[in-house]
Design a protein around this motif. Structure first.
Motif, PDB file in Angstrom:
ATOM      1  N   LYS A  40       0.845  -1.143  -0.012  1.00 34.56           N
ATOM      2  CA  LYS A  40       0.043  -0.182   0.020  1.00 34.56           C
ATOM      3  C   LYS A  40       0.930   1.129  -0.114  1.00 34.56           C
ATOM      4  O   LYS A  40       1.863   1.400   0.798  1.00 34.56           O
ATOM      5  CB  LYS A  40      -1.040  -0.096   1.159  1.00 34.56           C
ATOM      6  CG  LYS A  40      -2.041   1.111   1.247  1.00 34.56           C
ATOM      7  CD  LYS A  40      -2.937   0.853   2.431  1.00 34.56           C
ATOM      8  CE  LYS A  40      -3.861   2.061   2.667  1.00 34.56           C
ATOM      9  NZ  LYS A  40      -4.762   2.618   1.313  1.00 34.56           N
ATOM     10  N   ASP A  42       1.163   5.538  -0.183  1.00 29.12           N
ATOM     11  CA  ASP A  42       0.336   6.746   0.209  1.00 29.12           C
ATOM     12  C   ASP A  42       0.636   7.884  -1.067  1.00 29.12           C
ATOM     13  O   ASP A  42      -0.494   8.379  -1.483  1.00 29.12           O
ATOM     14  CB  ASP A  42       0.563   7.341   1.393  1.00 29.12           C
ATOM     15  CG  ASP A  42       0.090   6.597   2.718  1.00 29.12           C
ATOM     16  OD1 ASP A  42      -0.785   5.820   2.242  1.00 29.12           O
ATOM     17  OD2 ASP A  42       0.483   6.590   3.809  1.00 29.12           O
ATOM     18  N   THR A  56      -5.198  11.202  -7.604  1.00 29.18           N
ATOM     19  CA  THR A  56      -5.265   9.960  -6.746  1.00 29.18           C
ATOM     20  C   THR A  56      -5.655   9.022  -7.904  1.00 29.18           C
ATOM     21  O   THR A  56      -6.954   8.789  -8.415  1.00 29.18           O
ATOM     22  CB  THR A  56      -6.283  10.051  -5.671  1.00 29.18           C
ATOM     23  OG1 THR A  56      -5.751  11.004  -4.956  1.00 29.18           O
ATOM     24  CG2 THR A  56      -6.266   8.772  -4.866  1.00 29.18           C
ATOM     25  N   ARG A  58      -6.606   4.589  -8.740  1.00 29.03           N
ATOM     26  CA  ARG A  58      -7.682   3.740  -8.296  1.00 29.03           C
ATOM     27  C   ARG A  58      -7.126   2.989  -7.109  1.00 29.03           C
ATOM     28  O   ARG A  58      -8.178   2.312  -6.448  1.00 29.03           O
ATOM     29  CB  ARG A  58      -8.084   2.897  -9.476  1.00 29.03           C
ATOM     30  CG  ARG A  58      -7.046   2.099  -9.899  1.00 29.03           C
ATOM     31  CD  ARG A  58      -7.660   1.142 -11.089  1.00 29.03           C
ATOM     32  NE  ARG A  58      -6.458   0.310 -11.712  1.00 29.03           N
ATOM     33  CZ  ARG A  58      -6.337  -1.079 -11.336  1.00 29.03           C
ATOM     34  NH1 ARG A  58      -6.801  -1.271 -10.319  1.00 29.03           N
ATOM     35  NH2 ARG A  58      -5.317  -1.709 -11.959  1.00 29.03           N
ATOM     36  N   ARG A  59      -5.895   3.032  -6.658  1.00 29.28           N
ATOM     37  CA  ARG A  59      -5.339   2.331  -5.529  1.00 29.28           C
ATOM     38  C   ARG A  59      -4.997   3.036  -4.528  1.00 29.28           C
ATOM     39  O   ARG A  59      -4.488   2.989  -3.519  1.00 29.28           O
ATOM     40  CB  ARG A  59      -4.147   1.447  -5.972  1.00 29.28           C
ATOM     41  CG  ARG A  59      -4.420   0.464  -7.056  1.00 29.28           C
ATOM     42  CD  ARG A  59      -3.188  -0.520  -6.995  1.00 29.28           C
ATOM     43  NE  ARG A  59      -3.088  -1.498  -8.062  1.00 29.28           N
ATOM     44  CZ  ARG A  59      -2.235  -2.382  -8.404  1.00 29.28           C
ATOM     45  NH1 ARG A  59      -1.215  -2.614  -7.517  1.00 29.28           N
ATOM     46  NH2 ARG A  59      -2.671  -3.172  -9.390  1.00 29.28           N
ATOM     47  N   ASP A  60      -5.594   4.327  -4.604  1.00 29.23           N
ATOM     48  CA  ASP A  60      -5.852   5.431  -3.479  1.00 29.23           C
ATOM     49  C   ASP A  60      -4.167   5.986  -3.124  1.00 29.23           C
ATOM     50  O   ASP A  60      -3.650   6.396  -2.390  1.00 29.23           O
ATOM     51  CB  ASP A  60      -6.078   4.912  -2.055  1.00 29.23           C
ATOM     52  CG  ASP A  60      -7.620   4.867  -2.098  1.00 29.23           C
ATOM     53  OD1 ASP A  60      -8.330   5.436  -2.923  1.00 29.23           O
ATOM     54  OD2 ASP A  60      -8.263   3.740  -1.463  1.00 29.23           O
ATOM     55  N   GLU A  62      -1.638   8.739  -3.999  1.00 25.93           N
ATOM     56  CA  GLU A  62      -1.655  10.221  -4.517  1.00 25.93           C
ATOM     57  C   GLU A  62      -0.576  10.402  -5.462  1.00 25.93           C
ATOM     58  O   GLU A  62       0.681  10.208  -4.942  1.00 25.93           O
ATOM     59  CB  GLU A  62      -1.759  11.096  -3.352  1.00 25.93           C
ATOM     60  CG  GLU A  62      -1.581  12.785  -3.829  1.00 25.93           C
ATOM     61  CD  GLU A  62      -1.317  13.644  -2.848  1.00 25.93           C
ATOM     62  OE1 GLU A  62      -1.368  14.760  -3.111  1.00 25.93           O
ATOM     63  OE2 GLU A  62      -0.875  13.062  -1.447  1.00 25.93           O
TER      64      GLU A  62
END
Length: 404
Positions: A40, A42, A56, A58-60, A62
């Motif tokens: 994950k 950021d 942003t 689709r996987r959040d 930025e």
């Protein structure tokens, strides 16, 4: 004022463009391998400071473009400290927080809970991306420009120099140094520069006869168009090829790629040799460059490319090819520096992971803190030393000393 702005554009803009491009590729290496392992993430930022534009995915994650073009960075979810290697207590706290916020099993998407081998690959991917970039750039260069080999033919021997004492003559063709064959003048120059104070055995072809000569390179102060004043090892040879000493061929992509990897190997080997000679006291480190030196070199290659031919099309093509080569060399340098075993760099993280693999637990927080501070001090010292070299090469202190 206009002249100052012009000089600033000539030196600073090319430096920032090259640096940002190379560091972005470095961070992209971390990013792509991390995403392949399901980490994950950021943020991925190109530049630092205030955001110019962001979005942003689709996987959040930025994606950010910032106003200060000094590279970029990747921020993994859950980074707790500057070293990005939390200890057992930090991991327990992070696991508890992630589970509380996202539910059981969510921690498996976080970098710090990935297997050691995955974390190591993610960290190593940054320097690897730098080396891969250099291979790609060299491949383009050798495919477009081709390979030109210029044999090391002696044109003139400076009197009173080690070469004169060794018995070199005009017209000699150097075929080997310390028993290792050489094909071009750049190889001879590199061996001489890396051998200050050490005798070198030269095998030369003198009108069909093989002659063995020994000369010891000595340092002397020179004015280099790109680097400024440098103290560099020489033996006193001026090389200039004859028509038959030129060999040229265009390389196919496979050959160009192999040639690019050879160039990287030569650069890494030369760098390792030079650093080793610094630690053994055989070199003073004069050839180490900091940001000022790199910026001056960037401005120098820009100026040379512009002055080579006034035709705009030629200038554009020459600038592109020149900066491809410059970016490849700087990319190799950034890759090498990041692999140094200093805690604030990728090499330091790999060192911590090696400990974790053996000890079955992360490095204790206190040790990490000390290592981080020592690493910062080492890195700051290296940068100060390199910047000091840059200022001396630019003769700034002599200039200041003449002011009243």
């Amino acid at each position: 004022m206009t002249g100052f702005i012009g000089q600033a554009l000539l030196y600073i803009v090319p430096f920032l463009l090259v640096l940002t491009f190379i560091v972005t590729i470095h961070e992209l290496g971390h990013f792509l391998v991390a995403r392949a392992f399901g980490v994950k993430i950021d943020r991925f930022s190109v530049g630092f400071g205030k955001t110019i534009v962001s979005w942003t995915d689709r996987r959040d994650t930025e994606w950010r473009l910032a106003w200060l073009p000094l590279g970029g960075y990747v921020k993994f979810s859950g980074d707790l400290d500057a070293s990005s290697v939390p200890d057992q207590a930090g991991l327990a706290e992070l696991r508890q927080r992630v589970i509380a916020e996202n539910g059981a099993g969510a921690e498996r998407d976080y970098f710090h809970f990935k297997p050691i081998w995955q974390r190591a690959l993610i960290v190593a991917a940054g320097p690897a991306a730098n080396f891969l970039l250099a291979v790609v750039l060299f491949t383009v260069l050798f495919s477009v420009v081709g390979e030109q080999i210029v044999a090391p033919r002696v044109a003139r021997v400076a009197p009173g120099t080690p070469a004169a004492e060794a018995g070199f003559r005009s017209g000699d063709l150097i075929v080997a140094v310390n028993g290792q064959p050489v094909r071009e003048g750049a190889e001879v120059t590199r061996r001489v520069i890396m051998s200050a104070g050490d005798p070198l055995r030269f095998t030369v072809d003198r009108a069909g006869q093989t002659v063995n000569l020994t000369a010891t390179p000595q340092r002397r102060l020179e004015q280099d168009e790109l680097a400024g004043q440098v103290r560099i090892a020489r033996i006193g040879l001026e090389m200039s090829p004859l028509p038959q000493d030129f060999t040229y061929r265009r390389l196919n992509p496979l050959e160009a790629s192999a040639k690019g990897m050879d160039a990287i190997g030569d650069t890494v080997g030369t760098t390792a040799t030079y650093i080793g000679r610094i630690f053994t006291g055989k070199e003073s480190g004069d050839l180490l460059n900091g940001p000022l030196g790199i910026a001056k070199a960037a401005g120098g290659v820009t100026r040379q490319a512009v002055q080579a031919n006034p035709d705009p099309a030629f200038i554009a093509a020459n600038l592109a090819l020149t900066f491809l080569q410059f970016a490849a060399i700087v990319s190799i340098g950034i890759g090498i520096v990041n692999l140094l075993p200093i805690p604030v760099l990728d090499g330091g993280h790999l060192l911590f992971y090696a400990y974790e693999a053996v000890a079955r637990r992360p490095v204790p927080a206190q040790v990490q803190e000390v290592g981080y501070r020592v690493g910062l001090a080492l890195l700051a010292g290296l940068m100060l030393f390199a910047t000091w070299n840059d200022l001396q090469k630019l003769s700034l202190f002599k200039f200041l000393g003449g002011l009243a």
